[in-house]
Design an enzyme around this catalytic site. Structure first.
Site, PDB file in Angstrom:
ATOM      1  N   GLU A  66     -11.307   2.658   7.283  1.00 24.16           N
ATOM      2  CA  GLU A  66     -10.059   3.071   7.855  1.00 24.16           C
ATOM      3  C   GLU A  66     -10.081   4.480   8.026  1.00 24.16           C
ATOM      4  OE1 GLU A  66      -5.496   1.751   8.030  1.00 24.16           O
ATOM      5  OE2 GLU A  66      -6.007   2.757   6.131  1.00 24.16           O
ATOM      6  N   GLU A  84       0.880  -1.035  -0.032  1.00 19.92           N
ATOM      7  CA  GLU A  84      -0.096   0.099   0.093  1.00 19.92           C
ATOM      8  C   GLU A  84       1.047   1.400   0.057  1.00 19.92           C
ATOM      9  OE1 GLU A  84      -3.649   2.176   2.652  1.00 19.92           O
ATOM     10  OE2 GLU A  84      -1.727   0.920   3.823  1.00 19.92           O
TER      11      GLU A  84
END
Length: 279
Positions: A258, A160
């Protein structure tokens, strides 16, 4: 079904519709520690969760609360090392190959105990003692090792890009490097973790980048930019349109919430109805 058969752009191999997993590192902090957050997420209606670092709690205790609450763990991050010292993994750090392999084994053990099939492999911070080429070479070598291990365990490794405003100095902070590595290693056990918040903060052009990146993507996360609150808060991103773009691009797996709720966690969920998502 083996992760060998999973393709991000093939709806036939994924869940029928996008569903939301609560990220317990950001949500339900008002409930207390990690195990209490699992219970609070289930009480709010969630059926799936993710979290960054469950390693401070014995894996058997996390597994027990998952079973007790009937929750699915869809993602954890790799063991980061010493968080108090600012460590965030070792995958791209030259000279830390042994620590990376040790941390990977601990991460795999945790993932297996939780029945979790996605592992975000953290690159760590850029070292002032090494240039970018050395970091990329180290990252590629470590990812190749990780893929060989994860394939045996049926766990998908994810990388990521993280924006430099949120985490200054984090090595993997752009999509070109991430895409290049995924394409070069060419394994179904190495995919992109596409966090739309980081995508906006790094390069924007969200709609076109979603079209380009979804074929390489194994997991999506969301938050409003630039403050990282829930998607329905005022901000730079129109999430009703973004979820439409994700559907059109063929993504139909879990979406990780998130974000840091602007109020209570359970009170922040109105965006799900607005965007046509469910637990």
């Amino acid at each position: 079904m083996s992760r060998n058969d999973v393709t991000a752009g093939d709806p036939a191999t994924r869940t029928e519709t996008m569903k939301v997993a609560a990220n317990l590192s950001f949500m339900f902090g008002e409930a207390g520690g990690l195990l209490a957050r699992y219970k609070a997420a289930r009480e709010a209606g969630f059926l799936a969760v993710e979290c960054a670092f469950p390693y401070s709690v014995p894996e058997k205790d996390v597994a027990a609360v998952l079973k007790e609450e009937g929750l699915e763990q869809v993602l954890i991050n790799s063991d980061p090392g010493d968080l108090q010292a600012g460590e965030l993994g070792f995958a791209a750090v030259p000279g830390q190959e042994t620590r990376f392999r040790e941390s990977l084994e601990r991460s795999i053990s945790f993932a297996k105990a939780l029945g979790c099939h996605k592992l975000h492999i953290m690159s760590g911070h850029q070292s002032a003692d090494h240039n970018e080429k050395a970091h990329v070479t180290t990252l590629e070598s470590n990812l190749r090792h990780a893929v060989s291990r994860l394939a045996k365990e049926d766990i998908v490794g994810l990388i990521e890009p993280i924006n430099p405003v949120s985490i200054p100095g984090y090595f993997l902070n752009n999509y070109d490097t991430a895409v290049s590595l995924i394409e070069k290693i060419e394994s179904p056990y190495l995919r992109l973790q596409l966090d739309v918040f980081h995508l906006q903060m790094i390069c924007g052009n969200v709609t076109n980048n979603i079209k380009k990146l979804i074929p390489l993507t194994g997991h999506v996360q969301i938050a409003q930019a630039p403050h990282r609150h829930e998607p329905s808060c005022p901000g730079e991103l129109d999430y009703a349109f973004i979820f439409k773009s994700l559907r059109e691009a063929g993504y139909s797996d879990y979406v990780g919430a998130e974000y840091s709720p602007s109020g209570s966690s359970s009170g922040s969920l109105q965006w799900m109805d607005q965007c046509g998502l469910t637990f």
